[in-house]
Scaffold this active site. Structure first.
Site, PDB file in Angstrom:
ATOM      1  N   GLY A 138       0.825  -1.210   0.000  1.00 55.85           N
ATOM      2  CA  GLY A 138       0.000   0.000   0.000  1.00 55.85           C
ATOM      3  C   GLY A 138       0.854   1.253   0.000  1.00 55.85           C
ATOM      4  O   GLY A 138       1.793   1.362   0.781  1.00 55.85           O
ATOM      5  N   ASP A 157       0.444   1.857   8.667  1.00 50.74           N
ATOM      6  CA  ASP A 157      -0.049   1.154   9.856  1.00 50.74           C
ATOM      7  C   ASP A 157       0.880   1.273  11.059  1.00 50.74           C
ATOM      8  O   ASP A 157       0.513   0.883  12.165  1.00 50.74           O
ATOM      9  CB  ASP A 157      -0.282  -0.323   9.531  1.00 50.74           C
ATOM     10  CG  ASP A 157      -1.416  -0.512   8.540  1.00 50.74           C
ATOM     11  OD1 ASP A 157      -2.357   0.297   8.577  1.00 50.74           O
ATOM     12  OD2 ASP A 157      -1.346  -1.439   7.721  1.00 50.74           O
TER      13      ASP A 157
END
Lengths: 420, 420
Positions: free
Chosen positions: A13, A144
């Site tokens: 990502g 994250d």
């Protein structure tokens, strides 16, 4: 020392600042023309190496490379392609080495999260086994914030700043109108396994009663009754309730909230429906007027609101990766070391790729308040510097200016095509 | 001329810049202490007048009022309370006049959309009927850009800039990864009856093939087959497809897309579910991996990305309202007059409240491309200046600094309570 080319790839990502890391790599490499020849970038990440689709970044102007610093997304393309273990799929690793050999690549910089660091490590092992000398350095990246050894992950600070700012701004909106209109607002944020991004939403509140009134972490089992009680309490006490909900919020038995919600509606289990699921609960049980937002990709691509700290760190890990490689180091990843929180001071350190691989860093439990719905002082102290500073991009005609690269592939040298 | 107090109220959905209009009113009033005494602000809009809950803005420092210029939401509270026709509910209008009389209010500034302009007009009529001299001036505001007579509405330009920027940024994200991951991204935006906000998303695309590839307007009946065909075509030609969908998108028979989607899932009809409804169609019919975002309140409160043009115009209409009042004008609303598009030049004009009331301005049909999925050159020319210029707020500790008002109520003078 012979001049060798370098290979750089973006993986997984993308973020608002992964291109700043790319700029760090390429600009630093350009400073050492007697050691590093061309920097090739993988078209769509490691797949570009497997398919021998190598973008020749030497064709990009200095201005274009500089513009990467303020361009979100992955400028060379990224991919979700995890290489298997060498024992299961040696063929892919061998192919990588073949391509590297064909293009005289002596440096491999892999910009990604845990999986990618694992891959970079395995490439270094395979290269050794095949007797091909190549320096493998990982470049950390993940919104994250779940990589071990590094104090934080480039990409996270900017998402944190976006979510904290959006929570603050939307809260002022709801607060203005809660007397006669929306009383409950739910913002769904990313973070499937760790609540770092949701926690950043907590920075929006500084005084007692400030939003957000509830944060839902993946780390804390969701309890419907307790949640609804807290929503109602907040509406009674403050007139409104703002909820920041992690997409990974789950029941005690491990079922995702999003999963149950999404299944009802569409018959599938893709995450991304926590907010409507919660809104539904609120409506059915309490009847309050609600609104919900799902930030989704907006949060991880919001370069217009990037944290200056994050941009600097993203650039610095790219730069450090090249410097480590030139210093003859192998199978390392530059990391962020926090020297102190206030005033914030950090430096670049090193972690061994062999240890980084496939470990996930969760929120420490003392970062979450006892009731499970808020962040502690320790957590604030940790997060605060990461969202600090602004790094606005230049704007043209009202829109952020972004790099427009040529992304021209270099000629293939291998006779064989590779199918994934 | 005797000194009279002023009453200012915010009405309806708040915006990123409605407080800039408040600052325009209050700062301008403070320049004429020999004509305007105190500026009272209605606590929660017109309800504050009805309940005699008047915030004494004279207690706020100059710094606080200045800070309103970069604070989103409605600083004094807004409300969704539409006054009925005088014939149906004279009592509310009479109460307003009573409160105004009790607090020696000679100026009424009402900051809102079409309904509010209607109310301001009716107040002026009732005052005349009751023989109470009060100057009534409307101050335009609406993110929906649907007021007549004005070239654009303060509030809209900033939402437009936010949606165009978010579309651009998210598109770079999807484009990076479409080869192996998400191929279709759907961004749901506000605009129940008019597609102005969705149209602004179109500014993100400048070159052939750029996102957004599809815009869904409320003005163009939705056709499932045609939509899916276009999505697939875009994925085939460009590798990905970005859709900007207005929450008001509807089928030919007037059913909202959001309505059908939301009903399936939660058994109610509140709008706000166009994006998941479309995602569901894409998944079922084409099987492409998708993501969706719902910007909701984030878009209308995003002061951090406000358009400088919008901030200036929001301030200017507040300032002009006071100047018009002092010039003895009655029942007017300052409007934005476009003198030319490129380079952009505008000035303040006037519209009669009697004519503004309850008219809605839709997108001209020649602003939408023939296929119904894009914006024309004329539309771009219209929108471009409205999102131009940046007006970043100051930041503290990584977050936008916002005004923290005292919002202290002045003492009540009437003996009677008023129940709504």
């Amino acid at each position: 020392m012979a001049i060798k080319n370098a290979f750089y790839a973006q993986s997984g990502g993308v973020t608002a600042v992964i291109n700043a890391s790319a700029a760090g790599v390429i600009q630093t490499a350009r400073k050492y023309p007697d050691q590093i020849g061309k920097v090739y970038a993988g078209r769509n990440g490691i797949i570009g190496a497997l398919k021998e689709e190598l973008i020749d970044t030497s064709l990009e102007s200095d201005e274009s490379i500089e513009a990467l610093i303020h361009t979100p997304g992955g400028a060379f393309g990224s991919c979700r392609h995890k290489l298997k273990n060498i024992s299961e799929n040696a063929r892919e690793y061998e192919r990588l080495i073949e391509v590297f050999r064909a293009h005289d690549i002596g440096y491999f910089f892999y910009n990604g999260g845990g999986d990618s660091q694992d891959t970079a490590y395995k490439v270094s092992q395979m290269a050794e086994r095949m007797g091909y000398p190549i320096t493998c350095i990982g470049v950390p990246k993940t919104v994250d914030n779940d990589l071990p050894f590094t104090d934080c992950c480039p990409g996270f600070g900017s998402v944190g700043k976006y979510i904290a700012t959006s929570t603050l701004e939307a809260s002022l909106d709801i607060k203005s109108m809660c007397d006669t209109s929306t009383k409950v607002f739910i913002l769904e944020v990313m973070g499937r396994h760790a609540g770092w991004i949701a926690a950043a939403g907590g920075l929006a509140g500084e005084q007692e009663g400030d939003a957000p009134h509830i944060i839902l972490f993946p780390e804390v089992p969701f309890n419907r009754e307790k949640f609804l009680e807290r929503v109602d309490e907040s509406v009674k006490n403050h007139g409104y309730c703002v909820v920041v909900a992690s997409e990974g919020a789950q029941y005690e038995d491990g079922r995702f909230l999003a999963e149950s919600g999404a299944k009802d509606a569409f018959g599938h289990t893709q995450l991304g429906g926590v907010a409507p699921a919660l809104a539904n609960m609120v409506k059915q049980a309490l009847g309050h007027k609600y609104h919900w937002a799902v930030a989704d990709y907006l949060q991880r691509s919001a370069r217009h609101l990037a944290s200056a700290t994050d941009v600097e760190q993203a650039y610095a890990v790219g730069q450090a990766a090249v410097e480590m490689a030139l210093a003859g180091k192998q199978a390392l990843m530059p990391v962020i070391v926090r020297e102190q929180s206030s005033p914030y001071r950090w430096r670049i350190g090193e972690a061994n790729l062999s240890e980084v691989a496939n470990q996930e860093k969760k929120m420490p439990i003392h970062f979450i308040t006892d009731d499970g719905y808020g962040i502690t002082k320790d957590c604030r102290e940790y997060l605060q510097p990461l969202i600090s500073g602004e790094s606005f991009p230049p704007f043209d005609n009202g829109l952020p200016r972004v790099a427009r690269l040529k992304n021209q592939l270099t000629e293939k040298k291998l006779k064989t095509e590779f199918s994934l």
